[in-house]
Design a protein around this motif. Structure first.
Motif, short mmCIF file in Angstrom:
data_model
loop_
_atom_site.label_atom_id
_atom_site.label_comp_id
_atom_site.label_asym_id
_atom_site.label_seq_id
_atom_site.Cartn_x
_atom_site.Cartn_y
_atom_site.Cartn_z
N LYS A 56 -16.88 -13.26 -12.25
CA LYS A 56 -17.29 -12.74 -13.56
C LYS A 56 -18.72 -11.92 -13.37
CE LYS A 56 -14.06 -15.15 -15.36
NZ LYS A 56 -12.85 -14.76 -15.39
N ILE A 57 -19.53 -12.16 -12.39
CA ILE A 57 -20.55 -11.48 -12.31
C ILE A 57 -20.69 -10.11 -11.81
CG2 ILE A 57 -22.92 -11.47 -11.27
CD1 ILE A 57 -22.71 -14.72 -11.54
N ALA A 58 -20.09 -9.79 -10.45
CA ALA A 58 -19.67 -8.74 -9.71
C ALA A 58 -18.71 -7.58 -10.28
CB ALA A 58 -19.74 -8.95 -8.36
N GLY A 59 -17.51 -8.53 -10.75
CA GLY A 59 -16.48 -7.88 -11.06
C GLY A 59 -16.54 -6.54 -11.83
N PRO A 60 -17.18 -6.63 -13.19
CA PRO A 60 -17.22 -5.68 -13.82
C PRO A 60 -18.16 -4.46 -13.28
CG PRO A 60 -17.75 -7.57 -14.98
CD PRO A 60 -17.74 -7.99 -13.48
N ASN A 61 -18.60 -4.59 -12.18
CA ASN A 61 -19.64 -3.70 -11.67
C ASN A 61 -19.04 -2.93 -10.30
OD1 ASN A 61 -21.66 -4.17 -13.71
ND2 ASN A 61 -22.24 -5.84 -12.50
N VAL A 62 -18.03 -3.67 -9.66
CA VAL A 62 -17.66 -2.98 -8.46
C VAL A 62 -16.89 -1.74 -8.54
CG1 VAL A 62 -17.89 -5.16 -7.16
CG2 VAL A 62 -15.65 -4.50 -8.09
N THR A 63 -17.01 -0.96 -7.51
CA THR A 63 -16.20 0.26 -7.57
C THR A 63 -15.45 0.58 -6.16
OG1 THR A 63 -18.05 1.56 -6.87
CG2 THR A 63 -17.67 1.36 -9.31
N GLU A 64 -14.65 1.37 -6.14
CA GLU A 64 -14.14 1.92 -4.98
C GLU A 64 -15.18 2.04 -3.99
OE1 GLU A 64 -10.57 3.70 -4.12
OE2 GLU A 64 -9.76 2.96 -5.96
N ARG A 65 -16.17 2.67 -4.12
CA ARG A 65 -17.27 2.76 -3.21
C ARG A 65 -17.66 1.86 -2.31
NH1 ARG A 65 -23.52 3.03 -4.19
NH2 ARG A 65 -23.11 1.03 -4.60
N ASP A 66 -17.72 0.48 -3.14
CA ASP A 66 -18.10 -0.91 -2.56
C ASP A 66 -17.20 -1.47 -1.48
OD1 ASP A 66 -20.45 -0.70 -4.33
OD2 ASP A 66 -19.02 -1.38 -5.91
N ILE A 67 -16.00 -0.90 -1.33
CA ILE A 67 -15.10 -1.42 -0.47
C ILE A 67 -15.67 -1.10 0.88
CG2 ILE A 67 -12.71 -0.98 0.54
CD1 ILE A 67 -11.61 -0.27 -2.28
N LEU A 68 -16.34 0.13 1.13
CA LEU A 68 -17.07 0.36 2.52
C LEU A 68 -18.66 0.07 2.26
CD1 LEU A 68 -15.41 3.49 3.98
CD2 LEU A 68 -14.92 1.07 4.51
N LEU A 69 -19.27 -0.48 3.24
CA LEU A 69 -20.54 -0.65 3.12
C LEU A 69 -21.36 0.32 3.77
CD1 LEU A 69 -20.84 -4.52 4.06
CD2 LEU A 69 -21.03 -3.62 1.64
N PRO A 70 -22.57 0.52 3.39
CA PRO A 70 -23.31 1.68 3.98
C PRO A 70 -23.48 1.38 5.41
CG PRO A 70 -24.81 0.40 2.67
CD PRO A 70 -23.29 -0.10 2.48
N ILE A 71 -23.55 2.29 6.27
CA ILE A 71 -23.86 2.32 7.80
C ILE A 71 -25.20 2.23 7.88
CG2 ILE A 71 -23.58 3.21 10.04
CD1 ILE A 71 -21.14 4.76 8.82
N PRO A 72 -25.92 1.35 8.46
CA PRO A 72 -27.47 1.28 8.56
C PRO A 72 -27.93 2.68 9.39
CG PRO A 72 -26.44 -0.68 9.20
CD PRO A 72 -25.31 0.23 8.91
N GLN A 73 -29.02 3.16 8.80
CA GLN A 73 -29.47 4.50 9.32
C GLN A 73 -29.68 4.64 10.96
OE1 GLN A 73 -29.56 7.25 7.63
NE2 GLN A 73 -29.92 8.22 9.41
N ASP A 74 -30.21 3.15 11.18
CA ASP A 74 -30.69 3.04 12.76
C ASP A 74 -29.27 3.09 13.67
OD1 ASP A 74 -29.97 0.53 11.84
OD2 ASP A 74 -31.09 -0.46 13.15
N VAL A 75 -28.23 2.63 12.97
CA VAL A 75 -27.02 2.92 13.92
C VAL A 75 -26.49 4.49 13.91
CG1 VAL A 75 -24.65 2.42 13.72
CG2 VAL A 75 -26.14 0.61 13.23
N ILE A 76 -26.70 5.16 12.90
CA ILE A 76 -26.38 6.64 12.46
C ILE A 76 -27.24 7.32 13.54
CG2 ILE A 76 -26.51 8.62 11.14
CD1 ILE A 76 -25.59 6.78 8.81
N ASP A 77 -28.58 6.90 13.77
CA ASP A 77 -29.56 7.48 14.56
C ASP A 77 -29.30 7.28 15.82
OD1 ASP A 77 -30.81 8.57 12.25
OD2 ASP A 77 -32.40 7.11 12.22
N ALA A 78 -28.83 6.19 16.18
CA ALA A 78 -28.51 5.72 17.78
C ALA A 78 -27.49 6.53 18.29
CB ALA A 78 -28.64 4.26 17.94
N ASN A 79 -26.45 6.95 17.38
CA ASN A 79 -25.33 7.55 17.98
C ASN A 79 -25.58 9.04 18.24
OD1 ASN A 79 -22.54 7.95 18.57
ND2 ASN A 79 -21.95 7.76 16.59
N ILE A 80 -26.14 9.38 19.47
CA ILE A 80 -26.58 10.59 19.68
C ILE A 80 -25.43 11.62 20.28
CG2 ILE A 80 -28.94 10.12 19.83
CD1 ILE A 80 -28.66 10.02 23.09
#
Length: 90
Positions: A56-80
């Motif tokens: 009832k709380i999150a349901g009205p606000n979730v979108t397809e974008r929320d299926i995947l979580l953001p990748i932390p920037q330090d993980v992106i930066d560590a992948n050289i």
């Protein structure tokens, strides 16, 4: 499923009662607090619809974008060796 339900003193069910939604509901009762439910729902492709339907709380606000979580920037930066793209929408 009936072996678990019998142990829990719950009514037994017939084969015609069992579908994916029933199994997911049964897992939530049996494994409450023991698993990350989100992973089961994502794996079965039901996270978005079930969150919208039952949360009832999150349901009205979730979108397809929320299926995947953001990748932390330090993980992106560590992948050289190979550039890593952020998940869409973040």
């Amino acid at each position: 499923i009936n072996a678990l339900r019998e142990r829990a003193n719950a009514p037994l069910v017939s084969e015609s009662d069992i579908d994916l939604d029933f199994i997911l509901d049964e897992r939530s009762r049996e494994l409450f607090g023991e698993e990350e439910r989100r992973y089961s729902l994502l794996r079965t492709g039901t996270w978005l619809t079930r969150t919208r339907l039952h949360n009832k709380i999150a349901g009205p606000n979730v979108t397809e974008r929320d299926i995947l979580l953001p990748i932390p920037q330090d993980v992106i930066d560590a992948n050289i060796s190979t550039p890593m793209q952020q998940n869409p929408g973040y």
